[in-house]
Design an enzyme around this catalytic site. Sequence first.
Site, PDB file in Angstrom:
ATOM      1  N   LYS A  35       1.002  -1.293   0.102  1.00  0.00           N
ATOM      2  CA  LYS A  35       0.285   0.141  -0.027  1.00  0.00           C
ATOM      3  C   LYS A  35       0.931   1.209  -0.002  1.00  0.00           C
ATOM      4  O   LYS A  35       0.714   2.086  -0.652  1.00  0.00           O
ATOM      5  CB  LYS A  35      -0.927   0.110   1.131  1.00  0.00           C
ATOM      6  CG  LYS A  35      -2.002  -0.974   1.358  1.00  0.00           C
ATOM      7  CD  LYS A  35      -2.969  -1.207   2.259  1.00  0.00           C
ATOM      8  CE  LYS A  35      -2.064  -1.082   3.729  1.00  0.00           C
ATOM      9  NZ  LYS A  35      -1.586  -2.326   3.915  1.00  0.00           N
ATOM     10  N   THR A  36       1.932   1.337   0.894  1.00  0.00           N
ATOM     11  CA  THR A  36       2.575   2.356   1.013  1.00  0.00           C
ATOM     12  C   THR A  36       3.534   2.508  -0.443  1.00  0.00           C
ATOM     13  O   THR A  36       3.746   3.690  -0.909  1.00  0.00           O
ATOM     14  CB  THR A  36       3.772   2.370   2.207  1.00  0.00           C
ATOM     15  OG1 THR A  36       2.810   2.275   3.215  1.00  0.00           O
ATOM     16  CG2 THR A  36       4.420   3.699   2.334  1.00  0.00           C
ATOM     17  N   ASP A 220      -1.989   7.775   3.945  1.00  0.00           N
ATOM     18  CA  ASP A 220      -1.443   6.287   4.287  1.00  0.00           C
ATOM     19  C   ASP A 220      -2.256   5.953   5.746  1.00  0.00           C
ATOM     20  O   ASP A 220      -2.322   6.982   6.390  1.00  0.00           O
ATOM     21  CB  ASP A 220      -0.050   6.370   4.357  1.00  0.00           C
ATOM     22  CG  ASP A 220       0.515   4.966   4.176  1.00  0.00           C
ATOM     23  OD1 ASP A 220      -0.557   3.930   3.986  1.00  0.00           O
ATOM     24  OD2 ASP A 220       1.851   4.619   4.234  1.00  0.00           O
ATOM     25  N   GLU A 221      -2.566   4.949   5.960  1.00  0.00           N
ATOM     26  CA  GLU A 221      -3.098   4.468   7.231  1.00  0.00           C
ATOM     27  C   GLU A 221      -4.562   4.909   7.549  1.00  0.00           C
ATOM     28  O   GLU A 221      -4.560   5.522   8.582  1.00  0.00           O
ATOM     29  CB  GLU A 221      -2.058   4.549   8.386  1.00  0.00           C
ATOM     30  CG  GLU A 221      -0.893   4.148   8.062  1.00  0.00           C
ATOM     31  CD  GLU A 221      -0.207   2.757   8.535  1.00  0.00           C
ATOM     32  OE1 GLU A 221      -1.333   2.067   8.850  1.00  0.00           O
ATOM     33  OE2 GLU A 221       0.744   2.479   8.406  1.00  0.00           O
ATOM     34  N   GLN A 251      -5.963  -3.193  10.656  1.00  0.00           N
ATOM     35  CA  GLN A 251      -4.852  -2.539  11.170  1.00  0.00           C
ATOM     36  C   GLN A 251      -5.066  -1.265  12.001  1.00  0.00           C
ATOM     37  O   GLN A 251      -4.518  -0.431  12.347  1.00  0.00           O
ATOM     38  CB  GLN A 251      -3.467  -2.259  10.462  1.00  0.00           C
ATOM     39  CG  GLN A 251      -3.040  -3.687   9.766  1.00  0.00           C
ATOM     40  CD  GLN A 251      -1.620  -3.321   8.978  1.00  0.00           C
ATOM     41  OE1 GLN A 251      -0.696  -2.770   9.610  1.00  0.00           O
ATOM     42  NE2 GLN A 251      -1.776  -3.583   7.636  1.00  0.00           N
ATOM     43  N   ARG A 606       4.783  -7.327  11.046  1.00  0.00           N
ATOM     44  CA  ARG A 606       6.314  -6.395  10.766  1.00  0.00           C
ATOM     45  C   ARG A 606       7.277  -7.290  10.457  1.00  0.00           C
ATOM     46  O   ARG A 606       8.242  -6.985   9.942  1.00  0.00           O
ATOM     47  CB  ARG A 606       6.363  -5.884  12.052  1.00  0.00           C
ATOM     48  CG  ARG A 606       5.513  -4.680  12.608  1.00  0.00           C
ATOM     49  CD  ARG A 606       5.057  -3.658  11.877  1.00  0.00           C
ATOM     50  NE  ARG A 606       3.754  -4.198  11.282  1.00  0.00           N
ATOM     51  CZ  ARG A 606       3.388  -3.755  10.104  1.00  0.00           C
ATOM     52  NH1 ARG A 606       3.980  -2.820   9.315  1.00  0.00           N
ATOM     53  NH2 ARG A 606       2.243  -4.360   9.669  1.00  0.00           N
TER      54      ARG A 606
HETATM   55  P1  ATP Z   1       1.528  -2.058   5.938  1.00  0.00           P
HETATM   56  O1  ATP Z   1       0.180  -2.612   5.912  1.00  0.00           O
HETATM   57  O2  ATP Z   1       2.211  -2.847   7.017  1.00  0.00           O
HETATM   58  O3  ATP Z   1       1.852  -0.751   5.967  1.00  0.00           O
HETATM   59  P2  ATP Z   1       1.988  -1.943   3.096  1.00  0.00           P
HETATM   60  O4  ATP Z   1       0.768  -2.658   2.397  1.00  0.00           O
HETATM   61  O5  ATP Z   1       2.238  -0.471   3.249  1.00  0.00           O
HETATM   62  O6  ATP Z   1       2.279  -2.463   4.645  1.00  0.00           O
HETATM   63  P3  ATP Z   1       4.608  -1.683   1.805  1.00  0.00           P
HETATM   64  O7  ATP Z   1       5.421  -1.396   3.127  1.00  0.00           O
HETATM   65  O8  ATP Z   1       4.492  -0.666   0.918  1.00  0.00           O
HETATM   66  O9  ATP Z   1       3.141  -2.523   2.485  1.00  0.00           O
HETATM   67  O10 ATP Z   1       5.339  -3.365   1.149  1.00  0.00           O
HETATM   68  C1  ATP Z   1       5.874  -4.041   1.803  1.00  0.00           C
HETATM   69  C2  ATP Z   1       7.155  -4.749   1.437  1.00  0.00           C
HETATM   70  O11 ATP Z   1       6.899  -5.408   0.200  1.00  0.00           O
HETATM   71  C3  ATP Z   1       8.096  -3.542   1.087  1.00  0.00           C
HETATM   72  O12 ATP Z   1       9.229  -4.186   1.563  1.00  0.00           O
HETATM   73  C4  ATP Z   1       8.016  -3.343  -0.356  1.00  0.00           C
HETATM   74  O13 ATP Z   1       8.968  -2.936  -0.968  1.00  0.00           O
HETATM   75  C5  ATP Z   1       7.704  -4.509  -0.901  1.00  0.00           C
HETATM   76  N1  ATP Z   1       6.877  -4.661  -1.887  1.00  0.00           N
HETATM   77  C6  ATP Z   1       5.647  -4.237  -2.324  1.00  0.00           C
HETATM   78  N2  ATP Z   1       5.129  -4.400  -3.470  1.00  0.00           N
HETATM   79  C7  ATP Z   1       6.396  -5.080  -4.020  1.00  0.00           C
HETATM   80  C8  ATP Z   1       6.259  -5.750  -5.580  1.00  0.00           C
HETATM   81  N3  ATP Z   1       5.340  -5.446  -6.423  1.00  0.00           N
HETATM   82  N4  ATP Z   1       7.333  -6.220  -5.762  1.00  0.00           N
HETATM   83  C9  ATP Z   1       8.382  -6.466  -4.654  1.00  0.00           C
HETATM   84  N5  ATP Z   1       8.493  -5.889  -3.513  1.00  0.00           N
HETATM   85  C10 ATP Z   1       7.367  -5.276  -3.321  1.00  0.00           C
HETATM   86 MG    MG Z   2       2.059   0.939   4.902  1.00  0.00          MG
END
Ligand code: ATP
Ligand code: MG
Length: 720
Positions: A35-36, A220-221, A251, A606
């Site tokens: 997402k981020t 975000d969040e 979350q 995490r």
């Molecule tokens: P959270 O809910 O914990 O905030 P999130 O959904 O925001 O998580 P991110 O932090 O954006 O998730 O991504 C999680 C991990 O996966 C990061 O290390 C990110 O670089 C990696 N990642 C996300 N998408 C891809 C992708 N398409 N290919 C490779 N790595 C990815």
């Molecule tokens: Mg995130």
Amino acid sequence: MDVSFLINSLNDAQRLAVTAPSKSMLILAGAGSGKTRVLVHRIVWQIQVEGLSPHSILAVTFTNKAAMEMRERIEKLLKSPTQAMWIGTFHSLAHRILRRHATKAKLPDTFQVMDSNDQLRLIKRLLKSLEIDDKKWPPKQIQGFINAQKDEGLRASHISDNGDFFLRKMLQVYQEYEAVCNRLGLVDFAELLLRAHELLRDNESLLQFYQRRFRQVHVDEFQDTNTIQYAWLRLLTEGRDNLFIVGDDDQSIYGWRGAKIANIFSFQQHYPNHELIRLEQNYRSTGNILQAANQLISHNGNRMGKQLWTDRGQGELISLYSAFNEQDEAYFVVDRIKQWLEKGGLKKEVAILYRSNAQSRQFEERLMTAAIPYRVYGGLRFFERAEIKNTLAYLRLLSNHDDDPSFERIVNLPTRGISTRTLDNLRDLARSQQISLWQATTNLLEEDFFPTRAANALKKFKQLINELAINCEGLELFEKVKLVEKQSGLIDFYKKEKEDRGEARIENLAELVNAARSFDYHLEENEVLSELAMFLAHATLEAGEMQGADADDCIQLMTLHSAKGLEFKQVFMVGLEEGLFPSGRSIDDVAKLEEERRLCYVGITRAMQQLCISYAESRRLYGKESYPSPSRFLREIPAECVQDVRIRANITRTVGTNKNQPILPLTNQYKAGEKISHAKFGLGTILQTKGDDKQEKVQINFYKGGLKWLILAYAQLERV
Ligand code: ATP
Ligand code: MG
């Protein structure tokens, strides 16, 4: 321009979200699904492909650390600085707007942000002046009431007591509190949000200016926004359909501070043309970790529901350690960390996550003994330490003489012979004439009210503050801090403190000068804001996030709440005990219990490679000993993902067949976990031994006396 780098590293759903034409969007997806990453890539996409100016981007997130990381990631992709972009937490952005338009917001230019301790102190003083018994009306409860009203966008005048005695009293204090804050130019955290909302709501032209400026608003969040934050976002995007939000209902962990998962539903209604995109692949964690998280959260009733999968393989099993007590837990964790480091792992890849700040001390002590550098986020944070707050209070008083909490803090620090009686006189006058303590001082001095000694002491204080103000003029921010630390007498004062403590404090003061030196506020061209005011607000808003160098390689210690959005290769989630996690306050309340479960879900997710969960059979916390049962969350994690580690590998080996009994290879007579009795210390449990033969020492946790090392040959223990 070749923008393939922006989309090549995304999956189909992510790509869709990043490249969609400008409109409102909701990215609803589980932890670690990118997402981020999508949010960051979309911002860069909009600038590079859609031609948006960085100036027209607003991005909001929840912690300063997350905001900093977001800015860095955007800069890396853009390969250019992002000063013009507004990226920050709700609080810091609200503060920025209020500073720019203080008069319109009905605030003095010199207004100061109060942290929650200052707020509580102010409420206590207020109760005294209103002659309200703080036993019957606990200040903390009143503080909670006021903040909760503000989070809902309500001023005291908006609320009717409906004849309710309790509410009437609360409202009376709320009203007085508003009046005092206005008089003194003080703004608490909740007020920042509420006032920033009112400012835009009540100033049509200003609102239009910001609406035109921010062509895209990203959050975000989003699941953790409260009513007033969402209302603020709505104002900014009204009629423009340009709100891009990412979130995960599983979350949402700030319900206790007014966060509303329901804002996600409201968004869906308020922005009917939005596009919803779900992301289902998790890129962060291995299969076992993800399965544990999925299974745990499935025990919550109230969910939007989503599935997460990974192609990273099962990975290692989750380790589960049952410690004898909190010290044993810390031993175990630090041993494991040593193993991680021996294998070439980095320190900053390791996090210890706990439910309550008070748990950090045990780990800090063990890490210190093992000479492993660590960094605590939260807890007694850098900006909350007494010496730092004292220096900041001087700086604040220089900026705003009417800042009463700061006045109270330093008027007699270092001691300059201003007695409690003198202070009481000042307080009385301030109260009766509704003026600040500084003004009261001036008035009473003019009237020759005080006896010579008291008058001289007060005059000296006033003179000091005035001189500091003059000497600070034209200096760089860090020079101001340095000058104030020295000329206020604080450095000399701490030099006199007991060696270690004083030294540590002086080191912290030096660190504050560093913090000021590296304070880099992203000011836009022609934005004239006082750097000192911004620094002071930063210190209040972002307490704890500037200690040490962020880039240093050290073990990361933080509460589960502050770990949101972050990821670590090796995670220790500690203290999984009923009453601690889930917390005692939430056990009887389904909604609160579900929030605790979401917090546990945040903790598990995490971890990228290794997750280690622990609990203690006995724990001393807040000065009380307890014998908690293991957390219910442990039962909700599938057994096939977990491996019991009862014994510390480097000093123990398993003997016997009973897997449930912790057994140590004590050279001679005793096994870990055995109960013994000692003539002087009474009953206790054997933990471990070291040395051999005559020098063999045994560590025992005595029920009454706590941990002790005794020489076995002399201890005369008896089995019980
Ligand atoms: P959270 O809910 O914990 O905030 P999130 O959904 O925001 O998580 P991110 O932090 O954006 O998730 O991504 C999680 C991990 O996966 C990061 O290390 C990110 O670089 C990696 N990642 C996300 N998408 C891809 C992708 N398409 N290919 C490779 N790595 C990815
Ligand atoms: Mg995130």
